[in-house]
Design an enzyme around this catalytic site. Sequence first.
Site, PDB file in Angstrom:
ATOM      1  N   ASN A 107       0.828  -1.212   0.000  1.00 24.25           N
ATOM      2  CA  ASN A 107       0.000   0.000   0.000  1.00 24.25           C
ATOM      3  C   ASN A 107       0.858   1.256   0.000  1.00 24.25           C
ATOM      4  OD1 ASN A 107      -2.002  -1.846   0.189  1.00 24.25           O
ATOM      5  ND2 ASN A 107      -2.513  -1.443   2.328  1.00 24.25           N
ATOM      6  N   ASP A 109      -0.739   4.260   0.854  1.00 23.05           N
ATOM      7  CA  ASP A 109      -1.610   5.269   1.484  1.00 23.05           C
ATOM      8  C   ASP A 109      -1.072   5.873   2.783  1.00 23.05           C
ATOM      9  OD1 ASP A 109      -2.172   3.266   3.460  1.00 23.05           O
ATOM     10  OD2 ASP A 109      -3.843   2.509   2.276  1.00 23.05           O
ATOM     11  N   HIS A 124       5.741  -0.582  -2.889  1.00 22.42           N
ATOM     12  CA  HIS A 124       5.268   0.180  -4.054  1.00 22.42           C
ATOM     13  C   HIS A 124       5.390   1.687  -3.875  1.00 22.42           C
ATOM     14  CE1 HIS A 124       2.805  -3.582  -5.407  1.00 22.42           C
ATOM     15  NE2 HIS A 124       4.091  -3.680  -5.650  1.00 22.42           N
ATOM     16  N   CYS A 135      16.731  16.129 -10.894  1.00 26.80           N
ATOM     17  CA  CYS A 135      17.827  15.911  -9.932  1.00 26.80           C
ATOM     18  C   CYS A 135      17.669  14.600  -9.162  1.00 26.80           C
ATOM     19  CB  CYS A 135      17.941  17.101  -8.967  1.00 26.80           C
ATOM     20  SG  CYS A 135      16.582  17.214  -7.779  1.00 26.80           S
ATOM     21  N   GLU A 240     -12.206 -12.979   1.155  1.00 27.61           N
ATOM     22  CA  GLU A 240     -12.506 -14.076   0.218  1.00 27.61           C
ATOM     23  C   GLU A 240     -11.220 -14.812  -0.130  1.00 27.61           C
ATOM     24  OE1 GLU A 240     -14.254 -11.774  -2.956  1.00 27.61           O
ATOM     25  OE2 GLU A 240     -12.306 -11.511  -3.922  1.00 27.61           O
TER      26      GLU A 240
HETATM   27  P1  OAD Z   1      -6.185  -6.112  -4.668  1.00 26.72           P
HETATM   28  O1  OAD Z   1      -7.244  -5.111  -4.938  1.00 26.72           O
HETATM   29  O2  OAD Z   1      -5.672  -6.923  -5.796  1.00 26.72           O
HETATM   30  O3  OAD Z   1      -6.699  -7.126  -3.558  1.00 26.72           O
HETATM   31  C1  OAD Z   1      -7.308  -6.691  -2.383  1.00 26.72           C
HETATM   32  C2  OAD Z   1      -7.582  -7.890  -1.525  1.00 26.72           C
HETATM   33  O4  OAD Z   1      -8.127  -7.443  -0.305  1.00 26.72           O
HETATM   34  C3  OAD Z   1      -8.581  -8.872  -2.135  1.00 26.72           C
HETATM   35  O5  OAD Z   1      -8.058 -10.199  -2.006  1.00 26.72           O
HETATM   36  C4  OAD Z   1      -9.831  -8.696  -1.284  1.00 26.72           C
HETATM   37  O6  OAD Z   1     -10.562  -9.897  -1.154  1.00 26.72           O
HETATM   38  C5  OAD Z   1      -9.219  -8.276   0.038  1.00 26.72           C
HETATM   39  N1  OAD Z   1     -10.090  -7.468   0.917  1.00 26.72           N
HETATM   40  C6  OAD Z   1     -11.031  -6.561   0.586  1.00 26.72           C
HETATM   41  N2  OAD Z   1     -11.558  -6.001   1.679  1.00 26.72           N
HETATM   42  C7  OAD Z   1     -10.944  -6.567   2.750  1.00 26.72           C
HETATM   43  C8  OAD Z   1     -11.040  -6.406   4.158  1.00 26.72           C
HETATM   44  N3  OAD Z   1     -11.879  -5.545   4.707  1.00 26.72           N
HETATM   45  N4  OAD Z   1     -10.232  -7.154   4.937  1.00 26.72           N
HETATM   46  C9  OAD Z   1      -9.363  -8.051   4.388  1.00 26.72           C
HETATM   47  N5  OAD Z   1      -9.230  -8.250   3.076  1.00 26.72           N
HETATM   48  C10 OAD Z   1     -10.003  -7.525   2.262  1.00 26.72           C
HETATM   49  O7  OAD Z   1      -5.007  -5.325  -3.913  1.00 26.72           O
HETATM   50  P2  OAD Z   1      -3.483  -5.776  -3.691  1.00 26.72           P
HETATM   51  O8  OAD Z   1      -3.374  -7.245  -3.524  1.00 26.72           O
HETATM   52  O9  OAD Z   1      -2.946  -4.911  -2.633  1.00 26.72           O
HETATM   53  O10 OAD Z   1       0.131  -2.083  -7.398  1.00 26.72           O
HETATM   54  O11 OAD Z   1      -2.854  -5.374  -5.071  1.00 26.72           O
HETATM   55  C11 OAD Z   1      -1.464  -5.479  -5.234  1.00 26.72           C
HETATM   56  C12 OAD Z   1      -0.984  -4.385  -6.157  1.00 26.72           C
HETATM   57  O12 OAD Z   1      -1.720  -4.402  -7.369  1.00 26.72           O
HETATM   58  C13 OAD Z   1      -1.205  -2.977  -5.625  1.00 26.72           C
HETATM   59  O13 OAD Z   1      -0.193  -2.555  -4.750  1.00 26.72           O
HETATM   60  C14 OAD Z   1      -1.215  -2.154  -6.869  1.00 26.72           C
HETATM   61  C15 OAD Z   1      -2.098  -3.038  -7.709  1.00 26.72           C
HETATM   62  O14 OAD Z   1      -1.992  -2.885  -9.069  1.00 26.72           O
HETATM   63  C16 OAD Z   1       0.525  -1.000  -8.099  1.00 26.72           C
HETATM   64  O15 OAD Z   1      -0.186  -0.027  -8.296  1.00 26.72           O
HETATM   65  C17 OAD Z   1       1.920  -1.107  -8.591  1.00 26.72           C
END
Ligand code: OAD
Length: 269
Positions: A107, A109, A124, A135, A240
């Site tokens: 993340n 954020d 990331h 620079c 999930e």
């Molecule tokens: P994803 O959006 O691919 O996955 C989010 C995951 O969080 C999913 O498996 C959901 O099921 C889960 N989820 C949703 N709500 C939740 C909750 N309240 N508690 C627990 N789990 C929950 O996001 P990332 O896996 O972080 O990269 O994606 C990886 C990277 O792909 C990101 O850093 C970004 C993206 O493209 C870049 O921008 C380079």
Amino acid sequence: MSETSRERFQSTLCRARKIAVLTGAGVSAESGIPTFRGAGGLWRRYEATSLASPEAWRRDPGLVWEFYNHRRERALGCAPNPGHHALAQLEARWREAGRAFTLITQNIDGLHEKAGSRSPVRLHGSLWQVRCLSCGSVTENRDVPITPAFAGSGSPDPEAPARRFTAAELPRCGCGGVLRPHVVWFGEALQESDLAAAAAGVEGCDLLLVVGTSAVVYPAAGFVPMAKRHGALIAEVNVEPSAISGLCDVVFTGGSGAILPSLLDVTPA
Ligand code: OAD
């Protein structure tokens, strides 16, 4: 009576000398930050490479900044949720006990840091850092809007022609160079130092906790087999099944903000 997943997890956790945690967008979902791939996810609305890639930047840096300006605007009003706090508290207890703890996040954020996590490995990059294309300096930047021209621009609309921002409207470094978000885009390499820090945290850990990631993006997804090879207990918290659920020893299904506070309420033994 057979041991429940929670008992198995907590008995490993309290004895763990070395813990690694890998988080993704799901850990911030309960703070109001959209994920990428799930329902309402950013990559459902946008073609990822049209906004988060070097090609997109070359084509239209103003559009890319509009996207990141919008994400900064949104993140600014979001607070860490109980999941972020539970991880920060776990880290504090483990460090206090002289044990190893590494938080690795995909993340950008900044909510882990806001909750008190110390120096997470940010694979990331950061929404709150900018990098000068002339620079090369990397600086903290919390300006929202990023420049006055971006005030009220909202999120890019994939259905409408993009508004063009002029070169003069882009953020600039003190040296005069154009600033870009200090984040990793599709097709870009991760920082070697971040990869090394993450691998050092995972290798030989007793427990790897994977929270809220679809685990489809490498190298983050590779940390699970790496930890498994070394015999760690692998645990997942997700709403999930994910790409790595099948590799996990224990899986907790639900929101991380709801699950983590009681699951991690353990003191080192
Ligand atoms: P994803 O959006 O691919 O996955 C989010 C995951 O969080 C999913 O498996 C959901 O099921 C889960 N989820 C949703 N709500 C939740 C909750 N309240 N508690 C627990 N789990 C929950 O996001 P990332 O896996 O972080 O990269 O994606 C990886 C990277 O792909 C990101 O850093 C970004 C993206 O493209 C870049 O921008 C380079």
